[in-house]
Enzyme design. Structure first.
Site, mmCIF file in Angstrom:
data_model
loop_
_atom_site.group_PDB
_atom_site.id
_atom_site.type_symbol
_atom_site.label_atom_id
_atom_site.label_comp_id
_atom_site.label_asym_id
_atom_site.label_seq_id
_atom_site.Cartn_x
_atom_site.Cartn_y
_atom_site.Cartn_z
ATOM 1 N N MET A 99 0.994 -1.285 -0.143
ATOM 2 C CA MET A 99 0.049 0.035 -0.023
ATOM 3 C C MET A 99 0.876 1.475 0.113
ATOM 4 O O MET A 99 0.711 2.258 -0.730
ATOM 5 C CB MET A 99 -0.849 -0.068 1.168
ATOM 6 C CG MET A 99 -2.115 -1.011 1.161
ATOM 7 S SD MET A 99 -3.138 -1.245 -0.624
ATOM 8 C CE MET A 99 -4.058 0.375 -0.216
ATOM 9 N N GLU A 128 -0.716 -4.424 9.886
ATOM 10 C CA GLU A 128 -1.850 -4.339 10.733
ATOM 11 C C GLU A 128 -1.711 -4.668 11.936
ATOM 12 O O GLU A 128 -2.245 -6.130 12.203
ATOM 13 C CB GLU A 128 -2.820 -5.055 9.556
ATOM 14 C CG GLU A 128 -4.337 -4.808 10.246
ATOM 15 C CD GLU A 128 -5.144 -3.396 9.816
ATOM 16 O OE1 GLU A 128 -4.234 -2.554 9.475
ATOM 17 O OE2 GLU A 128 -6.106 -3.248 9.900
ATOM 18 N N HIS A 164 -8.443 5.442 4.098
ATOM 19 C CA HIS A 164 -8.487 4.029 3.683
ATOM 20 C C HIS A 164 -8.398 3.814 2.000
ATOM 21 O O HIS A 164 -9.428 4.123 1.458
ATOM 22 C CB HIS A 164 -9.621 3.208 4.233
ATOM 23 C CG HIS A 164 -9.664 1.786 3.778
ATOM 24 N ND1 HIS A 164 -10.824 1.249 3.798
ATOM 25 C CD2 HIS A 164 -8.814 0.871 3.317
ATOM 26 C CE1 HIS A 164 -10.663 -0.029 3.530
ATOM 27 N NE2 HIS A 164 -9.515 -0.361 3.161
HETATM 28 P P1 NAI Z 1 2.950 -4.794 3.603
HETATM 29 O O1 NAI Z 1 3.115 -5.831 4.526
HETATM 30 O O2 NAI Z 1 2.911 -5.178 2.278
HETATM 31 O O3 NAI Z 1 3.520 -3.619 4.091
HETATM 32 C C1 NAI Z 1 3.862 -2.990 5.349
HETATM 33 C C2 NAI Z 1 5.163 -2.357 5.368
HETATM 34 O O4 NAI Z 1 5.257 -1.706 6.666
HETATM 35 C C3 NAI Z 1 6.348 -3.179 5.147
HETATM 36 O O5 NAI Z 1 7.235 -2.706 4.177
HETATM 37 C C4 NAI Z 1 7.049 -3.297 6.396
HETATM 38 O O6 NAI Z 1 8.446 -3.556 6.453
HETATM 39 C C5 NAI Z 1 6.721 -1.895 7.028
HETATM 40 N N1 NAI Z 1 6.786 -1.873 8.431
HETATM 41 C C6 NAI Z 1 6.485 -2.756 9.359
HETATM 42 N N2 NAI Z 1 6.686 -2.322 10.572
HETATM 43 C C7 NAI Z 1 7.351 -1.167 10.560
HETATM 44 C C8 NAI Z 1 7.958 -0.315 11.292
HETATM 45 N N3 NAI Z 1 7.800 -0.420 12.663
HETATM 46 N N4 NAI Z 1 8.524 0.864 10.900
HETATM 47 C C9 NAI Z 1 8.556 1.093 9.562
HETATM 48 N N5 NAI Z 1 8.038 0.301 8.758
HETATM 49 C C10 NAI Z 1 7.226 -0.829 9.064
HETATM 50 O O7 NAI Z 1 1.239 -4.424 4.148
HETATM 51 P P2 NAI Z 1 0.063 -3.639 3.099
HETATM 52 O O8 NAI Z 1 -0.494 -4.498 2.267
HETATM 53 O O9 NAI Z 1 0.813 -2.701 2.603
HETATM 54 O O10 NAI Z 1 -0.738 -2.971 4.255
HETATM 55 C C11 NAI Z 1 -0.287 -1.872 5.345
HETATM 56 C C12 NAI Z 1 -1.432 -1.379 5.861
HETATM 57 O O11 NAI Z 1 -2.470 -1.102 4.871
HETATM 58 C C13 NAI Z 1 -2.183 -2.350 6.833
HETATM 59 O O12 NAI Z 1 -2.652 -1.422 7.820
HETATM 60 C C14 NAI Z 1 -3.299 -2.653 5.963
HETATM 61 O O13 NAI Z 1 -4.448 -3.236 6.666
HETATM 62 C C15 NAI Z 1 -3.743 -1.544 5.108
HETATM 63 N N6 NAI Z 1 -4.413 -1.661 3.935
HETATM 64 C C16 NAI Z 1 -3.949 -2.931 3.123
HETATM 65 C C17 NAI Z 1 -4.752 -3.117 1.962
HETATM 66 C C18 NAI Z 1 -4.395 -4.378 1.075
HETATM 67 O O14 NAI Z 1 -5.240 -4.657 0.104
HETATM 68 N N7 NAI Z 1 -3.229 -4.871 1.270
HETATM 69 C C19 NAI Z 1 -5.859 -2.328 1.610
HETATM 70 C C20 NAI Z 1 -6.514 -1.084 2.369
HETATM 71 C C21 NAI Z 1 -5.567 -0.992 3.705
#
Ligand code: NAI
Length: 714
Positions: free
Chosen positions: A328, A406, A454
């Site tokens: 995202m 998340e 969102h």
């Molecule tokens: P993802 O797992 O692809 O990316 C999360 C990123 O956050 C990773 O690059 C990770 O290294 C980074 N991260 C984790 N802990 C960290 C920290 N302490 N400091 C800095 N960076 C950190 O997950 P995604 O899919 O991008 O989701 C992210 C958020 O967006 C979540 O809250 C999810 O619920 C929400 N979301 C996801 C959707 C989807 O379709 N995947 C759609 C809408 C919202």
């Protein structure tokens, strides 16, 4: 004084008719336009001093289609076929009068000519266009559930042939001037500064004052009618293609085919009547009005910030802190940089942050390949994305979007670290898909400046952004979040906090119903196809595989944990549990789910489903399955209205179509209830509740609403 058209007659005896619809940035067809055109055509025909007329525009563009707000208002007042006819027929009569006025008429197309604008040009006897790369030419009425009803389905096929015309009208394609000239829709392309002179030449050179179809022995180029081999083939193929694409949910494309098929076998005057009749049928059909209202009028208003709190100065994000560079974060960084925003893209390691930036590089490489951007623009966009791991670099950011894992604890940790360096005026937005905003705001010392924003995946493609107000979010913060979303050219909806907010909550009822049906022994292919026949982009089982069955499982587990004794298991739980815990079929990303994903072939429903979810002896009718899948989503939306998660039907409708693909023909989940009729809808929900379980039971409030016959839209 005229509001749309002015006419001046030069010494050369040529009338210059200038379209300049008062108070509108773009010329649009309105009721006044029709009245004024009738008067002007009468003057052109009756004044012996006038040798011919040139139609052009005083605005940058020639003319777009009809004013959709006017159309919308009109269609909601249409009750009977006679009303529909009274609205549909006059435009054709006016343009026909122009075409048969006895003087040569030329369209000087200075800019975009769409819908009614192009139809006006087609009714003229000659078309000259300025060589303007921004001009778009086409008949896009089908996109709002209508057909070009001012002669478009009759003149265009008579001009360029049935096959080419159908392609343009059924698809609603826009052409450039060059393409329109190649298709012979435009007769001449000239430099902009010689446009009027070139248009006049047609008249001074003795150009004809009639169109070819008014001449004896005229034949439609390429043939028409069912007996002509080429034309017959076009209609057979066209009808099959339209049926496949619309699954009979959208009446306009078939009405276009019929209008062209029947009309082109008749003299033009009769053909125009056929067209008006088909337009009248579409005006009586709720699909057009629902689509116009939600996808054009209300979508346009949302994109201009409808509902934005008053008295808050307009803001613009200059520097964004993007926390998390995963799926995202990478997409949001790209669209933000594309909107001119500097993005500090932070992740836990520099490699991850850089990987996030590489996503933009990949997207831009594709754009470059397709000529959609220039190397300079691409380089400038990339330069705006600055990967980092250092919170200190966020010190000048005016807006934050958080998209880390998340996980409440991780989110709270990055929130605190960010706040420690952030200007006191910055807004903090979380992209969480499930965690209540009010709770997350607890980690921020200014909860009034905390909000949910969102995005949907992939962020660069999905048009909707769901803005979630926490309990303490201030109107100023909401206004700034709306400004940010609009800055990125996305469509915002605003909802209140609650489990799953609005979109995920209702979408969850669709996938849950799919799993429930499977658990009842309904054939998986029947479930998937019924969803598609209803107009959903993909079946519930396929979409569960896409988002992963595992995610649905985790969200359910989390709800169970959060709600404690108030939790009641969802009807799809046994299937979900078995898929995840026993069968380990977690979704597409894991190579197996409800479908199997062979390396060198298309995905197919997993053959093992039959063994684990045995088929029932009797299978339901496809209409019943369609109904269950649509009704459960509409009913859950109604609950969101009652609970105040939604504060107006517009957000519900827009969110449903743009967020998770509820069928556009319905106008959205609440328009769907209005179209069915609230009393009928509630009665049907009661029947479904009896047959399939209490999740279909309408609430007391909804029953009361039905008793009063209270619609969602007045
Ligand atoms: P993802 O797992 O692809 O990316 C999360 C990123 O956050 C990773 O690059 C990770 O290294 C980074 N991260 C984790 N802990 C960290 C920290 N302490 N400091 C800095 N960076 C950190 O997950 P995604 O899919 O991008 O989701 C992210 C958020 O967006 C979540 O809250 C999810 O619920 C929400 N979301 C996801 C959707 C989807 O379709 N995947 C759609 C809408 C919202």
């Amino acid at each position: 004084m005229n509001q749309c058209l002015t006419m001046t007659v030069g010494d050369d005896g040529i009338a210059l008719v200038t379209i300049d619809v008062l108070g509108r940035p773009m010329n649009v067809l309105t009721a006044e336009f029709g009245v004024e055109l009738t008067q002007i055509v009468a003057q052109i025909a009756g004044n012996p001093q006038i040798n011919g007329a040139v139609f052009t525009s005083a605005k940058a563009d020639f003319m777009a289609g009809a004013d959709l707000k006017w159309i919308l208002k009109s269609v909601f007042s249409i009750r009977t076929p006679a009303d529909a006819w009274a609205f549909a027929a006059p435009l054709n009569e006016i343009f026909r009068k122009l075409e048969t006025c006895g003087k040569p008429c030329v369209a000087a197309i200075n800019g975009t000519a769409l819908g009614g604008g192009l139809e006006l040009a087609l009714a003229c006897h000659h078309r000259v266009a300025a060589d303007n790369p921004h001009t778009r030419i086409g008949l896009p009425e089908v996109l709002v559930g209508l057909l070009p009803g001012a002669g478009g389905t009759q003149r265009l096929p008579r001009m360029i042939g049935v096959r080419d015309a159908l392609q343009l009208i059924v698809e609603g394609t826009h052409l450039t001037v060059k393409d329109a000239a190649a298709k012979k829709i435009v007769d001449r392309v000239v430099p902009a500064d010689t446009l009027i002179a070139a248009a006049k030449e047609y008249i001074t050179n003795g150009g004809k004052a009639n169109n070819p179809w008014d001449e004896k022995h005229f034949k439609v180029p390429g043939g028409a009618g069912g007996m002509h081999p080429a034309a017959a083939q076009t209609f057979m193929g066209g009808a099959a293609l339209v049926s496949k694409r619309t699954l009979h949910n959208y009446p306009a494309p078939m009405a276009i085919l019929s209008s062209v098929y029947e009309g082109t076998q008749l003299p033009i005057d009769m053909g125009l009547k056929v067209e008006s009749r088909y337009l009248a049928t579409l005006l009586l059909n709720p699909v057009a009005r629902n689509m116009i209202r939600t996808l054009f009028v209300n979508k346009g208003a949302a994109e201009k910030g409808a509902g934005r709190p008053e008295g808050v100065p307009k803001s613009e994000v200059k520097t964004l802190a993007m926390l998390g560079a995963g799926m995202m974060g990478a997409g949001i960084a790209y669209i933000s940089a594309r909107a001119g925003i500097t993005v500090r893209l932070l992740d836990s390691t520099l490699e991850k942050a850089q990987l996030g930036k590489q996503y933009s590089e990949k997207l831009l490489a594709k754009d470059l390949e397709r000529g959609r951007t220039t190397p300079e623009k691409a380089a400038a966009l990339l330069a705006r994305i600055q990967p980092t791991t250092d919170y200190a670099e966020l010190k000048d950011c005016d807006f934050v979007v958080e998209a880390v894992f998340e996980d409440r604890a991780i989110k709270a940790d990055v929130t605190r670290k960010t706040e420690a360096v952030l200007p006191k005026t910055a807004v903090f937005a979380s992209n969480t898909s499930t965690l209540p905003i009010t709770g997350l705001a607890g980690a921020f010392s200014r909860p009034q400046d905390f909000i949910g924003v969102h995005f949907f995946s992939p962020a660069e493609k999905m048009p909707l952004v769901e803005i979630i107000k926490g309990r303490e979010t201030s109107p100023a913060t909401l206004a700034r979040a709306l400004d940010y979303v609009i800055q990125m050219k996305k469509t915002p909806i605003v909802v209140n906090d609650g489990r799953g907010f609005y979109t995920s909550r209702v979408f969850g009822t669709f996938t849950n119903e799919g799993m429930t049906l499977l658990g009842e022994g309904v054939k998986p292919a029947l479930i998937e196809n019924a969803a598609k026949f209803a107009g959903m982009p993909v079946g519930p089982l396929a979409v569960l595989d896409e988002v992963t069955v595992e995610l649905a499982y985790h969200v359910t587990k989390q709800a169970e944990q959060d709600l404690g004794s108030a939790y009641t298991p969802v009807s799809g739980w046994p299937v979900m549990r078995k898929m995840v815990e026993d069968l380990k079929r977690l979704g597409k990303r894991y190579g197996q789910g409800f479908y199997e994903y062979p390396a060198n072939a298309k995905k197919r429903l997993w053959a093992g489903l039959g063994e684990h979810f045995p088929l029932a002896a009797t299978q339901p009718d496809v209409e019943e399955v369609k109904k269950r899948l649509l009704y459960i989503q509409a009913l859950e939306t109604a609950r969101c209205m009652e609970e105040g998660v939604l504060t107006n039907p517009v957000d519900g409708d827009l969110g449903s179509i743009l967020g998770w693909g509820f069928p556009a023909w319905t106008g959205g989940t609440l328009s769907f209830i209005d179209t069915v009729g609230i009393e009928a809808f509630v009665a049907e929900c009661e029947r479904l509740a009896q047959a399939y379980g209490p999740r279909f039971a309408p609430s007391a409030a909804l029953k009361a609403r039905a008793a009063k016959g209270e619609r969602y839209y007045a």
